[in-house]
Design a protein around this motif. Structure first.
Motif, PDB file in Angstrom:
ATOM      1  N   GLY A 202      10.314 -12.765  -5.696  1.00  0.00           N
ATOM      2  CA  GLY A 202      10.556 -12.812  -7.133  1.00  0.00           C
ATOM      3  C   GLY A 202      11.010 -11.461  -7.639  1.00  0.00           C
ATOM      4  N   LEU A 203      11.945 -11.481  -8.608  1.00  0.00           N
ATOM      5  CA  LEU A 203      12.482 -10.265  -9.205  1.00  0.00           C
ATOM      6  C   LEU A 203      12.326 -10.408 -10.720  1.00  0.00           C
ATOM      7  N   TYR A 204      11.602  -9.473 -11.362  1.00  0.00           N
ATOM      8  CA  TYR A 204      11.210  -9.669 -12.745  1.00  0.00           C
ATOM      9  C   TYR A 204      11.344  -8.391 -13.581  1.00  0.00           C
ATOM     10  N   ARG A 205      11.275  -8.619 -14.909  1.00  0.00           N
ATOM     11  CA  ARG A 205      11.170  -7.521 -15.861  1.00  0.00           C
ATOM     12  C   ARG A 205      10.237  -7.950 -16.979  1.00  0.00           C
ATOM     13  N   LEU A 206       9.337  -7.063 -17.342  1.00  0.00           N
ATOM     14  CA  LEU A 206       8.430  -7.316 -18.458  1.00  0.00           C
ATOM     15  C   LEU A 206       8.690  -6.289 -19.546  1.00  0.00           C
ATOM     16  N   LYS A 207       8.845  -6.765 -20.779  1.00  0.00           N
ATOM     17  CA  LYS A 207       9.058  -5.880 -21.918  1.00  0.00           C
ATOM     18  C   LYS A 207       7.907  -6.080 -22.895  1.00  0.00           C
ATOM     19  N   ALA A 208       7.202  -5.003 -23.185  1.00  0.00           N
ATOM     20  CA  ALA A 208       6.070  -5.087 -24.109  1.00  0.00           C
ATOM     21  C   ALA A 208       5.917  -3.754 -24.832  1.00  0.00           C
ATOM     22  N   ASP A 209       5.833  -3.813 -26.155  1.00  0.00           N
ATOM     23  CA  ASP A 209       5.618  -2.622 -26.977  1.00  0.00           C
ATOM     24  C   ASP A 209       6.671  -1.549 -26.687  1.00  0.00           C
ATOM     25  N   GLY A 210       7.908  -1.973 -26.492  1.00  0.00           N
ATOM     26  CA  GLY A 210       8.994  -1.034 -26.261  1.00  0.00           C
ATOM     27  C   GLY A 210       9.079  -0.503 -24.846  1.00  0.00           C
ATOM     28  N   HIS A 211       8.151  -0.902 -23.994  1.00  0.00           N
ATOM     29  CA  HIS A 211       8.128  -0.419 -22.613  1.00  0.00           C
ATOM     30  C   HIS A 211       8.644  -1.501 -21.672  1.00  0.00           C
ATOM     31  N   LYS A 212       9.574  -1.144 -20.780  1.00  0.00           N
ATOM     32  CA  LYS A 212      10.098  -2.086 -19.795  1.00  0.00           C
ATOM     33  C   LYS A 212       9.548  -1.752 -18.418  1.00  0.00           C
ATOM     34  N   MET A 213       9.081  -2.771 -17.731  1.00  0.00           N
ATOM     35  CA  MET A 213       8.566  -2.587 -16.383  1.00  0.00           C
ATOM     36  C   MET A 213       9.284  -3.557 -15.447  1.00  0.00           C
ATOM     37  N   TYR A 214       9.918  -3.023 -14.425  1.00  0.00           N
ATOM     38  CA  TYR A 214      10.618  -3.837 -13.435  1.00  0.00           C
ATOM     39  C   TYR A 214       9.735  -3.956 -12.202  1.00  0.00           C
ATOM     40  N   PHE A 215       9.653  -5.144 -11.649  1.00  0.00           N
ATOM     41  CA  PHE A 215       8.791  -5.315 -10.480  1.00  0.00           C
ATOM     42  C   PHE A 215       9.232  -6.491  -9.619  1.00  0.00           C
ATOM     43  N   ILE A 216       8.740  -6.502  -8.397  1.00  0.00           N
ATOM     44  CA  ILE A 216       9.043  -7.552  -7.429  1.00  0.00           C
ATOM     45  C   ILE A 216       7.742  -8.109  -6.863  1.00  0.00           C
ATOM     46  N   VAL A 217       7.832  -9.297  -6.298  1.00  0.00           N
ATOM     47  CA  VAL A 217       6.729  -9.872  -5.527  1.00  0.00           C
ATOM     48  C   VAL A 217       7.248 -10.063  -4.111  1.00  0.00           C
ATOM     49  N   MET A 218       6.512  -9.577  -3.136  1.00  0.00           N
ATOM     50  CA  MET A 218       6.949  -9.719  -1.751  1.00  0.00           C
ATOM     51  C   MET A 218       5.770 -10.047  -0.851  1.00  0.00           C
ATOM     52  N   GLN A 219       6.072 -10.490   0.343  1.00  0.00           N
ATOM     53  CA  GLN A 219       5.019 -10.843   1.285  1.00  0.00           C
ATOM     54  C   GLN A 219       4.363  -9.581   1.831  1.00  0.00           C
ATOM     55  N   ASN A 220       3.109  -9.673   2.160  1.00  0.00           N
ATOM     56  CA  ASN A 220       2.372  -8.577   2.759  1.00  0.00           C
ATOM     57  C   ASN A 220       2.624  -8.575   4.264  1.00  0.00           C
ATOM     58  N   VAL A 221       2.851  -7.407   4.829  1.00  0.00           N
ATOM     59  CA  VAL A 221       3.089  -7.300   6.270  1.00  0.00           C
ATOM     60  C   VAL A 221       1.850  -7.708   7.048  1.00  0.00           C
ATOM     61  N   TYR A 222       0.682  -7.304   6.542  1.00  0.00           N
ATOM     62  CA  TYR A 222      -0.554  -7.518   7.282  1.00  0.00           C
ATOM     63  C   TYR A 222      -1.244  -8.807   6.841  1.00  0.00           C
ATOM     64  N   PRO A 223      -1.718  -9.610   7.779  1.00  0.00           N
ATOM     65  CA  PRO A 223      -2.388 -10.866   7.429  1.00  0.00           C
ATOM     66  C   PRO A 223      -3.780 -10.619   6.856  1.00  0.00           C
ATOM     67  N   PRO A 224      -4.285 -11.557   6.051  1.00  0.00           N
ATOM     68  CA  PRO A 224      -5.592 -11.358   5.420  1.00  0.00           C
ATOM     69  C   PRO A 224      -6.769 -11.573   6.365  1.00  0.00           C
ATOM     70  N   ASN A 225      -6.516 -12.141   7.543  1.00  0.00           N
ATOM     71  CA  ASN A 225      -7.622 -12.489   8.440  1.00  0.00           C
ATOM     72  C   ASN A 225      -7.671 -11.639   9.699  1.00  0.00           C
ATOM     73  N   LYS A 226      -7.005 -10.476   9.675  1.00  0.00           N
ATOM     74  CA  LYS A 226      -7.000  -9.606  10.853  1.00  0.00           C
ATOM     75  C   LYS A 226      -7.270  -8.162  10.445  1.00  0.00           C
ATOM     76  N   ASP A 227      -8.182  -7.498  11.172  1.00  0.00           N
ATOM     77  CA  ASP A 227      -8.389  -6.067  10.987  1.00  0.00           C
ATOM     78  C   ASP A 227      -7.229  -5.304  11.605  1.00  0.00           C
ATOM     79  N   MET A 228      -6.696  -4.303  10.882  1.00  0.00           N
ATOM     80  CA  MET A 228      -5.698  -3.407  11.449  1.00  0.00           C
ATOM     81  C   MET A 228      -6.416  -2.134  11.901  1.00  0.00           C
TER      82      MET A 228
END
Length: 466
Positions: A202-228
């Motif tokens: 996902g590729l997004y932008r949030l605008k609130a109170d005159g402030h713009k924040m650009y952000f992405i959502v991406m997959q995590n490299v490390y799995p949640p069920n394994k110790d690194m």
């Protein structure tokens, strides 16, 4: 709503002995602007629960509400083939503080912009990500865990409560360059299911109170069920690429080391001829593609899991327990109330999983894509020259590939090499960067011969998955 973020210092705090003076309107406006910027959490402060009284509340609430709403709205649309127009299409949502989507002309608190929603929906589908499961992972409890320290870029990183996804703030030029090259990116991922380039969902932008924040959502490299047991961020550059060794052994597994650490330890990925060939071919293909994207400064993130240790150290369990502890605190505070403000507000959000039972969602979340680099217990297991299984399992992915080669980077390269006489720096043009990245992988990351000291495990691992 509850989000885990650090506390910011009070910018306007004035001590009892301070020399107070009347500020001009211009100075006051400047301070207010700085205070709004402070809604982005500071990485070095202790983590606290943020509720509706905290200055970061509305900003993060808008971000998570926008993601949830836009993804659900996209899922309601009939499946169609991706068209050229989809790569340039954007959709704006105007949201109030209760999470309600407003019509044109109504007063809103946030403006949430979703870039190419159909394209990213298709990328998620190609990764076998179910919409309900995705929304539940990111915004089910409206909590995020912030990474303890951002990189030099100044970006902030947040993990979803189940540790499957990463939300990262990005600069405008990175956001703009990626959106401009989205069609090329999409077609490459579709044609290369084994790519080590970590998918952006996902590729997004949030605008609130005159402030713009650009952000992405991406997959995590490390799995949640394994110790690194060891983690490395490898660019192929040596300048400034060393992390001081922790004073305590237990902190080694919590530290992300860099290129100089890797070479100092004479470490390699232990792979037999078949796997070595597969990995090198894919890294070469990915690095050549990133050169065509005109980006640099990316790295190969490597996590090493020791199969004979398994999850005996409970590294991941302790991390995920952070969320459980915070949730318990919030529930106890609201136990005598009819419902928290957050609980009342999210009733206006679209219902995404009422018709699904938990077991079904859990089964969906265990789906894996078909990459050869994560189909062995979620990773890529080490082998010797006879292709026999060994003790290490590798979890890898190319990250931070949004930085374009710009005039600013050119000046940085020129200044560091000509005036400071620095060599082997990160700031080089995309073609040279890609060649150096692959050469480092070929010579230093992947072993030419197996490590004879590595224990061979001939039977499947019986490790625990705490």
């Amino acid at each position: 709503m509850t989000v885990v973020v650090p506390v910011d210092d009070d910018i306007n705090d004035i001590g009892p002995n301070s020399n107070y003076k009347v500020e001009s309107p211009k100075e006051q406006r400047k301070k207010e602007a700085i205070k709004r910027q402070a809604t982005l959490p500071h990485p070095l402060k202790p983590k606290v629960v943020v509720d509706e009284n905290h200055q970061s509340y509305f900003l993060v609430f808008g971000m998570l509400t926008g993601i949830k709403t836009s993804v659900i709205e996209a899922s309601k649309k009939a499946k169609t083939e991706i068209s050229p127009e989809d790569f340039t299409y954007t959709e704006k949502l105007k949201i109030d503080s209760s999470g309600k989507i407003l019509k044109e002309g109504e007063k809103y608190d946030f403006e949430f912009k979703d870039y190419a929603p159909n394209v990213f929906k298709k990328i998620r589908e190609n990764s076998n990500i179910n919409c309900d499961d995705y929304v539940k992972s990111i915004s089910d409890k409206f909590m995020l865990l912030e990474l303890s320290s951002p990189g030099k870029s100044g970006s902030f990183f947040y993990f979803s409560p189940d540790y499957r996804y990463l939300i990262k703030t990005v600069k405008y030029n990175e956001h703009h360059h990626f959106f401009k090259n989205l069609e090329k990116y999409y077609k490459y991922l579709e044609a290369n299911p084994n790519s080590l380039i970590m998918s952006i969902y996902g590729l997004y932008r949030l605008k609130a109170d005159g402030h713009k924040m650009y952000f992405i959502v991406m997959q995590n490299v490390y799995p949640p069920n394994k110790d690194m047991h060891r983690m490395y961020d490898l660019k192929g550059s040596m300048y400034g690429r060393f992390v001081p060794l922790p004073s305590e052994e237990k902190n080694y597994a919590r530290t992300i080391f860099k290129d100089k650490n890797w070479t100092d330890e004479n470490r390699h990925l232990i792979l037999g001829p078949d796997k070595r060939k597969l990995l090198l071919e894919q890294l070469e293909k990915d690095s050549k593609f990133l050169q065509t994207m005109g980006v640099m400064d990316y790295s190969l993130l490597v996590g090493i899991h020791l199969r004979n240790k398994g999850n005996s150290e409970n590294i991941r369990s302790r991390l995920l327990a952070t969320f459980a502890a915070v949730l318990a605190t919030v529930k106890s505070k609201n136990s005598n109330k009819k419902g928290s403000v957050f609980e009342r507000r999210i009733t206006n959000l679209p219902d995404d999983d009422n018709d699904k039972n938990e077991n079904e969602n859990e089964n969906e979340s265990e789906k894996k894509d078909e990459s050869i680099f994560n189909n062995e217990d979620g990773g890529f297991i080490s082998t010797n020259e006879n292709n026999e299984i060994q003790n290490e399992a590798y979890y890898m992915g190319i990250i931070d590939y949004l930085v374009p080669w710009s005039f600013k980077k050119f000046i940085e390269h020129y200044f560091k090499t000509i005036f400071l006489f620095q060599r082997n720096i990160s700031a080089v043009n995309p073609k040279d960067y890609g060649k150096r990245f692959y050469k480092f992988a070929e010579d230093k990351i992947i072993s030419p011969l197996p490590n004879e000291k590595t224990e061979i495990i001939k039977e499947p691992s019986t490790e625990t998955t705490n």
